[in-house]
Design a protein around this motif. Sequence first.
Motif, PDB file in Angstrom:
ATOM      1  N   ALA A 186       4.667  -2.223  -5.787  1.00  0.00           N
ATOM      2  CA  ALA A 186       3.739  -0.874  -6.463  1.00  0.00           C
ATOM      3  C   ALA A 186       3.674  -1.455  -8.462  1.00  0.00           C
ATOM      4  O   ALA A 186       3.058  -1.260  -8.565  1.00  0.00           O
ATOM      5  N   ASP A 187       4.772  -2.392  -8.360  1.00  0.00           N
ATOM      6  CA  ASP A 187       4.671  -3.192  -9.754  1.00  0.00           C
ATOM      7  C   ASP A 187       2.940  -3.845  -9.402  1.00  0.00           C
ATOM      8  O   ASP A 187       2.457  -4.522 -10.257  1.00  0.00           O
ATOM      9  N   LEU A 188       3.326  -4.897  -8.468  1.00  0.00           N
ATOM     10  CA  LEU A 188       1.939  -5.747  -8.217  1.00  0.00           C
ATOM     11  C   LEU A 188       0.758  -4.825  -8.204  1.00  0.00           C
ATOM     12  O   LEU A 188      -0.378  -5.263  -8.766  1.00  0.00           O
ATOM     13  N   ALA A 189       0.436  -3.931  -7.562  1.00  0.00           N
ATOM     14  CA  ALA A 189      -0.659  -2.834  -7.508  1.00  0.00           C
ATOM     15  C   ALA A 189      -0.857  -2.599  -9.380  1.00  0.00           C
ATOM     16  O   ALA A 189      -1.931  -1.893  -9.602  1.00  0.00           O
ATOM     17  N   LYS A 190       0.231  -2.407  -9.684  1.00  0.00           N
ATOM     18  CA  LYS A 190      -0.155  -1.845 -11.206  1.00  0.00           C
ATOM     19  C   LYS A 190      -0.676  -2.965 -11.869  1.00  0.00           C
ATOM     20  O   LYS A 190      -1.666  -3.071 -13.097  1.00  0.00           O
ATOM     21  N   LYS A 191       0.255  -4.492 -11.789  1.00  0.00           N
ATOM     22  CA  LYS A 191      -0.664  -5.599 -12.950  1.00  0.00           C
ATOM     23  C   LYS A 191      -1.938  -6.074 -12.389  1.00  0.00           C
ATOM     24  O   LYS A 191      -1.882  -6.223 -13.202  1.00  0.00           O
ATOM     25  N   HIS A 192      -2.074  -5.753 -10.782  1.00  0.00           N
ATOM     26  CA  HIS A 192      -3.579  -6.317 -10.813  1.00  0.00           C
ATOM     27  C   HIS A 192      -4.163  -5.233 -10.420  1.00  0.00           C
ATOM     28  O   HIS A 192      -5.340  -6.269 -10.067  1.00  0.00           O
ATOM     29  N   ASP A 193      -3.850  -4.152 -10.241  1.00  0.00           N
ATOM     30  CA  ASP A 193      -5.034  -3.098 -10.203  1.00  0.00           C
ATOM     31  C   ASP A 193      -5.864  -3.212  -9.201  1.00  0.00           C
ATOM     32  O   ASP A 193      -7.090  -3.160  -9.021  1.00  0.00           O
ATOM     33  N   PHE A 194      -4.848  -2.684  -8.030  1.00  0.00           N
ATOM     34  CA  PHE A 194      -5.471  -2.281  -6.748  1.00  0.00           C
ATOM     35  C   PHE A 194      -4.963  -1.312  -5.707  1.00  0.00           C
ATOM     36  O   PHE A 194      -3.733  -0.784  -6.513  1.00  0.00           O
ATOM     37  N   LEU A 195      -5.528  -0.661  -5.384  1.00  0.00           N
ATOM     38  CA  LEU A 195      -5.468   0.674  -4.626  1.00  0.00           C
ATOM     39  C   LEU A 195      -3.943   0.560  -3.207  1.00  0.00           C
ATOM     40  O   LEU A 195      -4.327  -0.470  -2.675  1.00  0.00           O
ATOM     41  N   VAL A 196      -3.593   1.376  -2.973  1.00  0.00           N
ATOM     42  CA  VAL A 196      -1.972   0.949  -2.005  1.00  0.00           C
ATOM     43  C   VAL A 196      -2.597   2.489  -1.114  1.00  0.00           C
ATOM     44  O   VAL A 196      -2.853   3.711  -1.426  1.00  0.00           O
ATOM     45  N   ILE A 197      -3.304   1.905   0.234  1.00  0.00           N
ATOM     46  CA  ILE A 197      -3.729   3.012   1.085  1.00  0.00           C
ATOM     47  C   ILE A 197      -1.913   3.077   1.435  1.00  0.00           C
ATOM     48  O   ILE A 197      -1.577   2.283   2.343  1.00  0.00           O
ATOM     49  N   THR A 198      -1.243   4.238   1.670  1.00  0.00           N
ATOM     50  CA  THR A 198       0.221   4.247   2.584  1.00  0.00           C
ATOM     51  C   THR A 198      -0.287   5.067   4.051  1.00  0.00           C
ATOM     52  O   THR A 198      -0.444   6.751   3.427  1.00  0.00           O
ATOM     53  N   ASP A 199      -0.151   4.928   4.968  1.00  0.00           N
ATOM     54  CA  ASP A 199       0.354   4.948   6.456  1.00  0.00           C
ATOM     55  C   ASP A 199       1.254   5.690   6.807  1.00  0.00           C
ATOM     56  O   ASP A 199       2.468   4.996   6.644  1.00  0.00           O
ATOM     57  N   GLU A 200       1.624   7.005   6.665  1.00  0.00           N
ATOM     58  CA  GLU A 200       3.229   7.502   7.051  1.00  0.00           C
ATOM     59  C   GLU A 200       2.994   8.108   7.835  1.00  0.00           C
ATOM     60  O   GLU A 200       4.437   8.858   8.267  1.00  0.00           O
ATOM     61  N   VAL A 201       2.484   8.135   9.365  1.00  0.00           N
ATOM     62  CA  VAL A 201       2.470   9.257  10.320  1.00  0.00           C
ATOM     63  C   VAL A 201       3.648   8.522  10.910  1.00  0.00           C
ATOM     64  O   VAL A 201       3.768   9.498  12.154  1.00  0.00           O
ATOM     65  N   TYR A 202       4.579   7.573  10.745  1.00  0.00           N
ATOM     66  CA  TYR A 202       5.767   7.405  11.759  1.00  0.00           C
ATOM     67  C   TYR A 202       7.142   8.824  10.617  1.00  0.00           C
ATOM     68  O   TYR A 202       8.490   8.401  11.290  1.00  0.00           O
ATOM     69  N   ASN A 203       6.880   9.115   9.631  1.00  0.00           N
ATOM     70  CA  ASN A 203       8.102   9.089   8.946  1.00  0.00           C
ATOM     71  C   ASN A 203       9.285  10.146   9.085  1.00  0.00           C
ATOM     72  O   ASN A 203      10.122  10.352   8.040  1.00  0.00           O
ATOM     73  N   THR A 204       8.975  10.951   9.578  1.00  0.00           N
ATOM     74  CA  THR A 204      10.210  12.153  10.655  1.00  0.00           C
ATOM     75  C   THR A 204      10.555  11.346  11.399  1.00  0.00           C
ATOM     76  O   THR A 204      12.171  11.694  11.807  1.00  0.00           O
ATOM     77  N   LEU A 205      10.328   9.847  11.682  1.00  0.00           N
ATOM     78  CA  LEU A 205      11.409   9.245  13.186  1.00  0.00           C
ATOM     79  C   LEU A 205      11.711   8.114  12.106  1.00  0.00           C
ATOM     80  O   LEU A 205      11.722   6.569  12.685  1.00  0.00           O
ATOM     81  N   LEU A 206      13.080   8.716  12.231  1.00  0.00           N
ATOM     82  CA  LEU A 206      13.851   7.901  11.280  1.00  0.00           C
ATOM     83  C   LEU A 206      15.444   7.443  11.482  1.00  0.00           C
ATOM     84  O   LEU A 206      15.984   8.941  12.022  1.00  0.00           O
ATOM     85  N   PHE A 207      15.821   6.811  12.109  1.00  0.00           N
ATOM     86  CA  PHE A 207      17.240   6.206  12.780  1.00  0.00           C
ATOM     87  C   PHE A 207      18.416   6.010  11.796  1.00  0.00           C
ATOM     88  O   PHE A 207      18.425   5.004  10.702  1.00  0.00           O
ATOM     89  N   GLU A 208      19.226   6.121  12.451  1.00  0.00           N
ATOM     90  CA  GLU A 208      20.641   5.509  11.429  1.00  0.00           C
ATOM     91  C   GLU A 208      20.501   5.282   9.569  1.00  0.00           C
ATOM     92  O   GLU A 208      20.851   4.490   8.851  1.00  0.00           O
ATOM     93  N   GLY A 209      20.137   7.364   9.610  1.00  0.00           N
ATOM     94  CA  GLY A 209      20.446   7.579   8.229  1.00  0.00           C
ATOM     95  C   GLY A 209      19.483   6.695   7.860  1.00  0.00           C
ATOM     96  O   GLY A 209      19.252   7.035   6.301  1.00  0.00           O
ATOM     97  N   THR A 210      18.453   6.104   7.914  1.00  0.00           N
ATOM     98  CA  THR A 210      17.578   5.739   7.081  1.00  0.00           C
ATOM     99  C   THR A 210      16.037   6.081   6.150  1.00  0.00           C
ATOM    100  O   THR A 210      16.195   7.952   7.342  1.00  0.00           O
ATOM    101  N   SER A 211      16.158   6.147   5.104  1.00  0.00           N
ATOM    102  CA  SER A 211      14.494   7.180   4.504  1.00  0.00           C
ATOM    103  C   SER A 211      14.169   6.259   3.993  1.00  0.00           C
ATOM    104  O   SER A 211      13.701   5.249   3.475  1.00  0.00           O
ATOM    105  N   SER A 212      13.504   6.882   3.901  1.00  0.00           N
ATOM    106  CA  SER A 212      11.734   6.699   3.278  1.00  0.00           C
ATOM    107  C   SER A 212      10.966   7.320   2.299  1.00  0.00           C
ATOM    108  O   SER A 212      10.713   8.340   2.641  1.00  0.00           O
ATOM    109  N   LYS A 213      11.174   7.073   1.384  1.00  0.00           N
ATOM    110  CA  LYS A 213       9.689   7.407   0.479  1.00  0.00           C
ATOM    111  C   LYS A 213       8.751   6.717   0.495  1.00  0.00           C
ATOM    112  O   LYS A 213       8.132   6.315   0.194  1.00  0.00           O
TER     113      LYS A 213
END
Length: 385
Positions: A186-213
């Motif tokens: 995120a810091d890099l994106a702000k510093k160098h002014d680029f977009l981030v496309i975040t593909d989160e299609v698997y973000n309800t399949l999390l294991f061993e207490g992992t969280s995904s923000k």
Amino acid sequence: MKMINDRTKDLKQGAIRAMFDKAAKMEGVISMGIGEPDMATPQPVCEAAARAMMEGKTHYTPNAGIPELRKAIAELSTVKDVGYDPQTEIIITNGGMGALSLVMSVIIDPGDEILIQDPQWLNYVQQVEYYGAKAVRVPTDAEHGFEMQPEVIESLLTPKTKALMINTPNNPTGCVTSPETLAAIADLAKKHDFLVITDEVYNTLLFEGTSSKSIAELPDMKERTVVVNSFSKFMAMCGWRIGYAAGPAAIVDKMTKCQENFNACANAVGQWAAVYALEHPELAEELRLIFEKRRERLLELIDGIDGMTCVRPNGAFYAFVDISSFGLDDKEFCNRLLEEKRVVCIPGSAFGDCGKGYIRIAYTNSLENIEEAMKRISEFCSELR
Ligand code: PLP
């Protein structure tokens, strides 16, 4: 006459489809290859769609999708804390792929560069190149849990960099990007002014207490992030083709205009089914628990094979397994495994050069079939030794 234009001439069938085509001609094959939940969509979701159909909700919907679903995404989805305006910042699409392709179609100018992890699900590269951008691969390795390293990203930035793609949990590695790495990106994106496309299609399949923000939740990132998600993996709805994007209103507005002109809207009854799915997260949890059991058993079986190692995959439904000690390259390994033992796995190099020496095992199959497939893989490995 030249019938086919230059833009499409480099579109090719991916290595995953090619493996399936080969397997389709054989008997007794167990597939550990497919990136799709093997179970049917939960029945109550199907019933919600059937009700919608019987109530005559069978018309075109607004181009950006039904307001009820956009509102449900703003209020109930995994990006609810970002605070999206359902009127202007969310669009319903034909699956996650529809969202990705609409985003690419509105942000890319020919000659732009889009940074994509290596290894990575390959459709990104095909889409990016189709729209005239250059796909710049960000190498990753097992030593760093297949996470893109901020200093590597920074070294690949040029004045042409338009966007960086993130996919967490990741296909093919199953790895989940850590909060520290997301913050550094995120810091890099702000510093160098680029977009981030975040593909989160698997973000309800999390294991061993992992969280995904979502990276969109980090300070000042909402305005430079497009979140892509879908109901395919979340609710075993791959065939319904319902996905969405959430992002800056200017981007969503152009995506909506593209959708209007090219495919009108996403499947109407599927959108009503998706509203029901978001209102019933316990159904997604039931699916997650099934994958959790399979994952645990698969990892035990992988650990039991001498010479196989894998980075703990804490998300999605893939294990990315190092097979380099067996003396075959990953393509030969998968081809011979299919021919000699009738098991489909996907060669890691199908996902990029950094996947060489790995195979992707998808645990989108019953526990019984996972046991049998791993027994065959174990025999195959013993024979190679
Ligand atoms: N993104 C990733 C990383 C995937 O692996 C897939 C499908 O395998 C998709 C997006 C596409 O999903 P959908 O069925 O929603 O188009």
